[in-house]
Every structure is written in C-alpha cells, then in structure tokens.
Design a protein around this motif. Structure first.
Motif, PDB file in Angstrom:
ATOM      1  N   GLN A 318       0.834  -1.201   0.000  1.00  0.00           N
ATOM      2  CA  GLN A 318       0.000   0.000   0.000  1.00  0.00           C
ATOM      3  C   GLN A 318       0.871   1.255   0.000  1.00  0.00           C
ATOM      4  OE1 GLN A 318      -3.722  -0.139   0.073  1.00  0.00           O
ATOM      5  NE2 GLN A 318      -3.035   1.776  -0.855  1.00  0.00           N
ATOM      6  N   ALA A 319       1.968   1.215   0.750  1.00  0.00           N
ATOM      7  CA  ALA A 319       2.879   2.374   0.776  1.00  0.00           C
ATOM      8  C   ALA A 319       3.547   2.544  -0.587  1.00  0.00           C
ATOM      9  CB  ALA A 319       3.929   2.174   1.867  1.00  0.00           C
ATOM     10  N   GLU A 320       3.947   1.435  -1.189  1.00  0.00           N
ATOM     11  CA  GLU A 320       4.555   1.509  -2.528  1.00  0.00           C
ATOM     12  C   GLU A 320       3.577   2.157  -3.510  1.00  0.00           C
ATOM     13  OE1 GLU A 320       4.633  -2.028  -4.844  1.00  0.00           O
ATOM     14  OE2 GLU A 320       6.481  -1.496  -5.897  1.00  0.00           O
ATOM     15  N   ALA A 321       2.295   1.804  -3.353  1.00  0.00           N
ATOM     16  CA  ALA A 321       1.283   2.327  -4.278  1.00  0.00           C
ATOM     17  C   ALA A 321       1.191   3.852  -4.210  1.00  0.00           C
ATOM     18  CB  ALA A 321      -0.075   1.712  -3.968  1.00  0.00           C
ATOM     19  N   PHE A 322       1.516   4.429  -3.047  1.00  0.00           N
ATOM     20  CA  PHE A 322       1.514   5.892  -2.980  1.00  0.00           C
ATOM     21  C   PHE A 322       2.574   6.454  -3.920  1.00  0.00           C
ATOM     22  CE2 PHE A 322      -0.239   9.357  -0.256  1.00  0.00           C
ATOM     23  CZ  PHE A 322       0.276  10.389  -1.009  1.00  0.00           C
ATOM     24  N   PHE A 323       3.739   5.843  -3.888  1.00  0.00           N
ATOM     25  CA  PHE A 323       4.835   6.344  -4.727  1.00  0.00           C
ATOM     26  C   PHE A 323       4.543   6.089  -6.212  1.00  0.00           C
ATOM     27  CE2 PHE A 323       6.792   6.074  -0.563  1.00  0.00           C
ATOM     28  CZ  PHE A 323       7.670   7.144  -0.534  1.00  0.00           C
ATOM     29  N   THR A 324       4.028   4.918  -6.547  1.00  0.00           N
ATOM     30  CA  THR A 324       3.747   4.656  -7.967  1.00  0.00           C
ATOM     31  C   THR A 324       2.623   5.579  -8.443  1.00  0.00           C
ATOM     32  OG1 THR A 324       2.363   2.783  -7.338  1.00  0.00           O
ATOM     33  CG2 THR A 324       4.608   2.285  -7.974  1.00  0.00           C
ATOM     34  N   GLY A 325       1.709   5.914  -7.533  1.00  0.00           N
ATOM     35  CA  GLY A 325       0.639   6.860  -7.881  1.00  0.00           C
ATOM     36  C   GLY A 325       1.170   8.249  -8.218  1.00  0.00           C
ATOM     37  N   LEU A 326       2.357   8.553  -7.712  1.00  0.00           N
ATOM     38  CA  LEU A 326       2.987   9.846  -8.036  1.00  0.00           C
ATOM     39  C   LEU A 326       3.790   9.749  -9.331  1.00  0.00           C
ATOM     40  CD1 LEU A 326       4.446  10.885  -4.529  1.00  0.00           C
ATOM     41  CD2 LEU A 326       2.404  11.822  -5.635  1.00  0.00           C
ATOM     42  N   GLY A 327       3.920   8.539  -9.856  1.00  0.00           N
ATOM     43  CA  GLY A 327       4.649   8.373 -11.113  1.00  0.00           C
ATOM     44  C   GLY A 327       5.985   7.658 -10.970  1.00  0.00           C
ATOM     45  N   CYS A 535       1.729  20.360  -2.200  1.00  0.00           N
ATOM     46  CA  CYS A 535       0.276  20.569  -2.223  1.00  0.00           C
ATOM     47  C   CYS A 535      -0.075  21.697  -3.188  1.00  0.00           C
ATOM     48  CB  CYS A 535      -0.251  20.883  -0.814  1.00  0.00           C
ATOM     49  SG  CYS A 535      -0.245  19.417   0.238  1.00  0.00           S
ATOM     50  N   GLU A 536       0.753  22.731  -3.199  1.00  0.00           N
ATOM     51  CA  GLU A 536       0.511  23.828  -4.151  1.00  0.00           C
ATOM     52  C   GLU A 536       0.641  23.318  -5.581  1.00  0.00           C
ATOM     53  OE1 GLU A 536       3.105  27.086  -3.031  1.00  0.00           O
ATOM     54  OE2 GLU A 536       1.983  27.321  -1.145  1.00  0.00           O
ATOM     55  N   ILE A 537       1.700  22.548  -5.823  1.00  0.00           N
ATOM     56  CA  ILE A 537       1.913  22.012  -7.177  1.00  0.00           C
ATOM     57  C   ILE A 537       0.766  21.085  -7.573  1.00  0.00           C
ATOM     58  CG2 ILE A 537       3.408  20.517  -8.581  1.00  0.00           C
ATOM     59  CD1 ILE A 537       5.762  21.672  -6.777  1.00  0.00           C
ATOM     60  N   ALA A 538       0.268  20.320  -6.597  1.00  0.00           N
ATOM     61  CA  ALA A 538      -0.841  19.398  -6.880  1.00  0.00           C
ATOM     62  C   ALA A 538      -2.158  20.147  -7.068  1.00  0.00           C
ATOM     63  CB  ALA A 538      -0.967  18.382  -5.753  1.00  0.00           C
ATOM     64  N   GLY A 539      -2.142  21.439  -6.774  1.00  0.00           N
ATOM     65  CA  GLY A 539      -3.344  22.254  -6.976  1.00  0.00           C
ATOM     66  C   GLY A 539      -4.373  22.063  -5.878  1.00  0.00           C
ATOM     67  N   ASP A 540      -3.950  21.595  -4.712  1.00  0.00           N
ATOM     68  CA  ASP A 540      -4.892  21.406  -3.603  1.00  0.00           C
ATOM     69  C   ASP A 540      -5.307  22.768  -3.057  1.00  0.00           C
ATOM     70  OD1 ASP A 540      -5.517  18.873  -1.498  1.00  0.00           O
ATOM     71  OD2 ASP A 540      -5.711  20.903  -0.692  1.00  0.00           O
ATOM     72  N   GLN A 541      -6.593  22.973  -2.946  1.00  0.00           N
ATOM     73  CA  GLN A 541      -7.101  24.293  -2.550  1.00  0.00           C
ATOM     74  C   GLN A 541      -7.354  24.400  -1.044  1.00  0.00           C
ATOM     75  OE1 GLN A 541      -7.623  26.703  -4.967  1.00  0.00           O
ATOM     76  NE2 GLN A 541      -6.968  25.281  -6.551  1.00  0.00           N
ATOM     77  N   SER A 548      -3.789  15.902   0.504  1.00  0.00           N
ATOM     78  CA  SER A 548      -3.037  14.698   0.135  1.00  0.00           C
ATOM     79  C   SER A 548      -2.607  14.838  -1.317  1.00  0.00           C
ATOM     80  CB  SER A 548      -3.900  13.444   0.293  1.00  0.00           C
ATOM     81  OG  SER A 548      -3.161  12.324  -0.157  1.00  0.00           O
ATOM     82  N   ILE A 549      -1.344  14.598  -1.576  1.00  0.00           N
ATOM     83  CA  ILE A 549      -0.859  14.718  -2.958  1.00  0.00           C
ATOM     84  C   ILE A 549      -1.029  13.403  -3.712  1.00  0.00           C
ATOM     85  CG2 ILE A 549       0.790  16.552  -2.382  1.00  0.00           C
ATOM     86  CD1 ILE A 549       3.025  14.334  -2.696  1.00  0.00           C
ATOM     87  N   TYR A 550      -1.697  12.439  -3.105  1.00  0.00           N
ATOM     88  CA  TYR A 550      -1.863  11.116  -3.727  1.00  0.00           C
ATOM     89  C   TYR A 550      -2.371  11.258  -5.167  1.00  0.00           C
ATOM     90  CZ  TYR A 550      -3.467   6.320  -4.470  1.00  0.00           C
ATOM     91  OH  TYR A 550      -3.670   5.050  -4.963  1.00  0.00           O
ATOM     92  N   GLU A 554       2.037  15.694 -11.206  1.00  0.00           N
ATOM     93  CA  GLU A 554       2.802  16.961 -11.201  1.00  0.00           C
ATOM     94  C   GLU A 554       3.646  17.033  -9.936  1.00  0.00           C
ATOM     95  OE1 GLU A 554      -0.495  16.763 -11.581  1.00  0.00           O
ATOM     96  OE2 GLU A 554      -0.685  17.213 -13.723  1.00  0.00           O
ATOM     97  N   ALA A 555       3.031  16.727  -8.802  1.00  0.00           N
ATOM     98  CA  ALA A 555       3.782  16.747  -7.537  1.00  0.00           C
ATOM     99  C   ALA A 555       4.906  15.707  -7.593  1.00  0.00           C
ATOM    100  CB  ALA A 555       2.851  16.474  -6.362  1.00  0.00           C
ATOM    101  N   GLY A 556       4.591  14.534  -8.139  1.00  0.00           N
ATOM    102  CA  GLY A 556       5.593  13.469  -8.252  1.00  0.00           C
ATOM    103  C   GLY A 556       6.785  13.914  -9.088  1.00  0.00           C
TER     104      GLY A 556
END
Ligand code: X8Z
Ligand code: ZN
Length: 611
Positions: A318-327, A535-541, A548-550, A554-556
């Motif tokens: 599950q932790a690995e999936a966070f990183f792969t989700g970022l690219g 978070c700014e790069i991910a466009g989180d408002q 969460s940058i999941y 772009e954040a990745g």
C-alpha cells in the motif's frame, strides 16, 4: 544501514565508499603525481579512480552489513567489521589524499567532489591499522549489543524491545511503565566503556583528516561553515519552541489529571515513562489521555488496518502504491525477495527500521520488524522514501549519490506520510467517511503529538554527542549531561534517580549505531516545507493539513526533480528547486498546526507552564 555508515550514510544516505587494492601501486602513483605540479586534470583523474575504487569496496561491505543486521552472530559480526574496515580505511586514505588539491585551481564540480570526499565518513578510522580495526570492531559490537537487547522480568519472562514498545504505547499503569522504562535501560551500561574507546579512536581519525574532532566532522556536512550550523539549528528551534511549550503545558496538565500531580508535578519536567514511547520522542500514542474534551472523530489507522486484514506485505504494498501513484516506478522484484519485513523467530536481528541500497543500482531493501499499527504504517512510508530517493540519484557519480543533506533523506517518506489524510484513507478504503472540519483539532493534536513533540528530541541527541566528541562532556558526566539536555530541550526528566553506571544514551538506537541524529530534526522542519510546496503544485485548494498529494503526477515530477539531483548541488539549491526558497524555515510547520496553537493557548489559560 551499513556500519561505518556505509551502514547508514553511505548506503541509506548515499555516499558509497569502500576500500581498495594494492598499496605499493598507489604509492608509486602518488609519487609520480607529486613530482610535477598538480593540475585540474589530475584532480579529475584522482576522483574517477577514487570513486571506482570505493564502489568496489562498498558493495561487499554492504552485503556483509546486511547479513549482520539480519542475522547477528560472531561470524557475521567479524565479516562485516572486516569489510567495513577495508572500505572505511581506504575512504579515509583517499580523503587525506584529496587535500593535495587544496591549492590547485579546479572547477566547482571537482571542488565539490573533493570536499565531499573529505567529509564523507561518519567515524573516521585512524591510519594505524590496529586502531582502525579496533574502531570497526567496536562499532559493530555496539550495534550488536543493541540488536540483541531484551529485558527479563523477575519471573523469568523476557520481553523484546518491540514488545516493550507496544506496551509503552498502550499500557497506562504507572508501575508497569516504570518497570519497562528501567528494564530496557539495562541494555546500555555495558556499552559505556566501548563507547568511550570508540570516541577516542574516532576523534583520532577525524584529527588526521584535519578536523578538530568528530563533532566538527559531523557539523561540516551542511554546505556552510561548521560553526554556523549550530546557530542555524537554534534559530529554527526558537521558531518552534513557543508551540512546543504550549503542547508540553497541555500534555503535562492532562497527565497530571490521569496519574495524579504527585506522579506528574505541574512545575517540573514530565517523567519520561508516561509519554507512550520508550524515549518520549513521539507522544501520539497517548492521544487518548490528552485529546480535546469535545468528541472528535480521528481515524484509528491501527484499527482499520487490523479490521481489513492488512498483513506486513500488504502494508508495504500500500505504501509503494503511494509512490507509484505519483509516477515513480514500482520497486524491483528483488526488493520483495530480499527485504526483511518481520522479526525472525529464531535469531537476533537489528529490528530498528532501515532502508538499504546495496549496489547503487536497483538492489533496494528495507529491514523492519513490522508491527501492524498506524505508527508503523508511517514508518514504512518513511523507509520507502529512502529507497525511492536512492533510486532517483543512482545515475549520479558516486560522490553525489546521497541526499542534498542528510535531513532531506529522512524527510521524503515523512513528507509522503503527511498525505495519509482522512481523504486518502477513504480513497484506499481504509475508512468509510471523511470527518468534517469540526474534528480538525483532534486530528491536528494527534499529528502534533508526534511531529511537534519530536523536534527538541531531534535536536538534543547530537547536542549531547557533539559535546562528547569535543571532550566538553567527559565519561563521568555522560549520563548527567544527557539528562540535563533532556530537561533543557524537551522538559522531560528521568522518572527515578539513575544508577551510577547508567548509560541512558546507549538505550537509543542511534547512539550505539553511530547514526547522526540532527538529520531528524532537519527532516521535521523540511517535511512541512516540502508538503506545502507539493500541495501547491498538486493544486490542492484546502487547508494544508487536509491535503493529500496522492495521485498527483505533477507533484511526483517536482519531487523527483529534487531527488534526482542527489548531492550534486548545495542543499539550499535543492530546497529552492522544490519550494522556491533556499532557507530552512519553521513557518510551514507552524502554519500547518496553527488552529491547534489557538486551541492550546485557550486550554492553557490559568495553567502554570514551563519547567
Ligand atoms: O530511525 C529512524 C528511522 C530510520 S532512519 C526509522 N527514525 C528516528 C528514530 O526512530 O529515532 C525516524 C524518526 C526518528
Ligand atoms: Zn530514515
């Protein structure tokens, strides 16, 4: 975590150093080079050879260190100390040789590599072979003593550190907590003579390299004069201190309500056994005792993991999936085959979590004794942060294979873990609903108990070691000085008078393990700067504590850009590449927790704070 920090710094934190071949040939080359004036081209050739040589020594040393850490016995101790010594003594020789280019005009890149080479060791071996061998042996022995440590009760029952850690987190009985706290600290008195001897030898090695002592060597790794580093830390700590004081005041008051003010006097430091952690370094486990009166919904990750049948592997996946989700690319098959996820039943291992890069290619591993808790779920992200960093800089020249500074290495996985918000937990199906904002104070309290509480601990460990290495604190005063710093920075005290032979610093992994600790202080400041920028790069408002940058490629990509740089630029530039500013600054951590500060100030009204 290779021992001579091939153990931690070379492998985990980058620099890959080793020993090399044949001395006579080397000496002949030196003579030839010295006969005529040295040039920039000589410097480059020297660095190329040095890196090649060190790489060859580094890989077997790393393999042996892995075997030792995952199977402690006399043979693995001997082999890993032997190969570590071969690598570190050659690294030290090359570091000394690098000084020959001090007055040669070279380009900035060459100069940086020469400087890094000179500064690369954590414990510098003396040139005298017997002393160098002894240093490697001491260092390996200290590691093993910690790894084998356990506490046996009067009834004969023995507890591992993992078992005691779990009890410290959940038990609320003063006597039992005190027994465990004292019990674990029986591990360290026998370390003291070895530690003393190690300090002497390492200082000798540091002097030979031209440093005043090992403290100067450690403080010299930050792209600024060593003597400016301490004041820079003080500046940052002073930014956080008012928040820490407010949290301390509230926690002490609540502990006083639970245990009684005779156990927790309201004008003194907090007794160290009551904070839910063996070293009182993170306090998140006592959330139930200090939480707001008003009912707050805060996700219980431990419960969710257990209810959904997560085992150790699933937690890591599950932790690995966070990183792969970022690219990021998935971890290699060998990671799953070679890592240690669980404590083996039949042998001693060093359970303290670590991440390894054996070959600077793709042989990445973690070594943990995973417990199925939310706390450990965070540690898994922490460790994978190391692995993804290591992989990102693997194509840099050897001397640049490391993080911008060691705090960056420690900050990456933690930055990712800051994105384990309720929003993310819902997305991966660990919780059903996202608590609304009326619950934020509870959530912020839970996180602050780990993150804000840690900051002074992250600072004091090396304040102690720097004094020990510099000789300002002598062996008779090791323990006294330790507790003075614990009181001064953390406002935490020993719950009972410590015996004359106590060596309480030795009961914290990084002291016998010789892992510098200021890196974790830096990481706790930096991770909030990184999180805000990502978070700014991910466009989180929304508010940054709910971000969460999941899934943000772009954040990745922005993160990867910084990671790929390795140590090729001063850390200030790496920081600026992600955040836009080269300054380490605690404003981001303070902003993150700002609503909680207002709450704490209100709660603390009428209370006498301080110690
Ligand atoms: O040692 C660690 C990591 C491995 S680099 C698990 N940490 C420090 C500690 O446990 O004391 C992470 C935070 C602080
Ligand atoms: Zn780490």
């Amino acid at each position: 975590m290779l021992k001579q920090k091939l153990t931690l710094s070379a492998m985990m934190v980058g620099l890959a150093l080793g020993v090399t071949g044949c001395q006579p040939k080397q000496a002949a080359t030196e003579q030839a080079v010295q006969a005529k004036a040295l040039t920039a081209a000589d410097a480059k050739a020297f660095l190329d050879n040095a890196q090649e040589e060190l790489f060859k020594l580094q890989v077997p040393a790393a393999q042996a260190a892995w075997v030792y850490a995952t199977y402690i016995n006399d043979d693995s101790a001997a082999v890993s100390a032997y190969l570590n010594e071969k690598w570190s003594s050659r690294a030290s020789e090359l570091a000394k040789e690098a000084a020959k280019f001090n007055n040669v005009e070279v380009d900035a890149d060459t100069r940086r590599k020469l400087d890094l080479l000179r500064n690369s060791l954590v414990l510098a071996p003396p040139a005298d072979a017997a002393k160098s061998e002894r240093l490697a042996q001491l260092s390996s022995e200290l590691d093993g003593m910690y790894g084998k440590g356990q506490y046996c009760r009067e009834n004969g029952e023995c507890w591992s550190l993992g078992e005691m850690t779990a009890k410290m987190a959940t038990e609320r009985d003063n006597d039992l907590l005190l027994e465990i706290w004292k019990g674990w600290r029986q591990v360290s008195p026998p370390m003291k003579p070895l530690y003393e001897e190690m300090v002497t030898l390492a200082n000798e090695g540091a002097k030979e390299l031209g440093f005043e002592d090992t403290s100067a060597l450690w403080r010299g790794k930050y792209d600024m004069p060593a003597n400016e580093f301490g004041p820079e830390l003080d500046r940052t700590w002073n930014q956080v201190k008012p928040f820490y004081d407010a949290l301390h005041c509230h926690v002490r008051a609540k502990l006083g309500e639970h245990y009684g003010t005779d156990v927790v006097p309201q004008d003194k430091p907090i007794p160290a056994h009551l904070l839910g952690n063996m070293w009182a370094q993170t306090w998140g486990n006592i959330y139930d005792l200090v939480k707001p009166e008003q009912e707050m919904k805060v996700p219980d990750v431990t419960k969710a993991l257990n209810e959904q049948g997560y085992d150790e592997i699933k937690m890591v996946k599950q932790a690995e999936a966070f990183f792969t989700g970022l690219g990021f690319e998935p971890l290699p098959e060998s990671f799953w085959e070679r890592s240690q996820f669980q404590k083996p039943r039949d042998r001693d291992v060093i359970c303290h979590a670590s991440a390894w890069d054996i070959d600077d290619k793709d042989d990445l591993r973690i070594k943990m004794c995973i417990q199925k808790t939310g706390e450990e779920f965070n540690v898994i992200h922490h460790e994978l942060g190391h692995n993804f960093y290591q992989r990102a800089y693997k194509d840099q020249p050897l001397l640049y294979r490391g993080s911008a500074n060691d705090g960056f290495h420690e900050a990456i996985g933690d930055t990712i873990a800051l994105s384990i918000t309720p929003k993310y937990l819902k997305e991966i199906g660990l919780i059903d609903e996202i608590p609304d904002e009326s619950n934020d104070i509870g959530m912020l309290m839970q996180v602050a108990l780990d993150k804000i509480a840690f900051v002074p601990f992250g600072l004091m460990v090396d304040q102690w070691r720097w004094k020990v290495f510099s000789g300002e604190v002598t062996p008779e005063n090791y323990n006294k000085a330790w507790w003075e710093l614990r009181e001064k920075y953390q406002g935490v005290m020993a719950p009972v008078e410590r015996p004359a032979d106590a060596f309480d610093p030795g009961a914290k992994y990084h002291v016998p393990g010789n892992t510098p600790y200021t890196r974790y202080f830096l990481a706790h400041i930096l991770q909030f700067q990184f999180h805000k920028a990502l978070c700014e790069i991910a466009g989180d408002q929304g508010p940054v504590h709910r971000c969460s940058i999941y899934g943000s490629k772009e954040a990745g990509a922005a993160l990867n850009k910084m990671l790929e740089m390795g140590m090729s630029q001063p850390w200030q530039e790496a920081l600026a590449s992600l955040t836009g500013s080269p300054q380490m600054d605690a404003t981001a951590i303070l902003d993150y927790f700002a609503p909680l500060k207002a709450y704490l100030d209100e709660q603390n009204q009428g209370r006498q704070c301080g110690w």
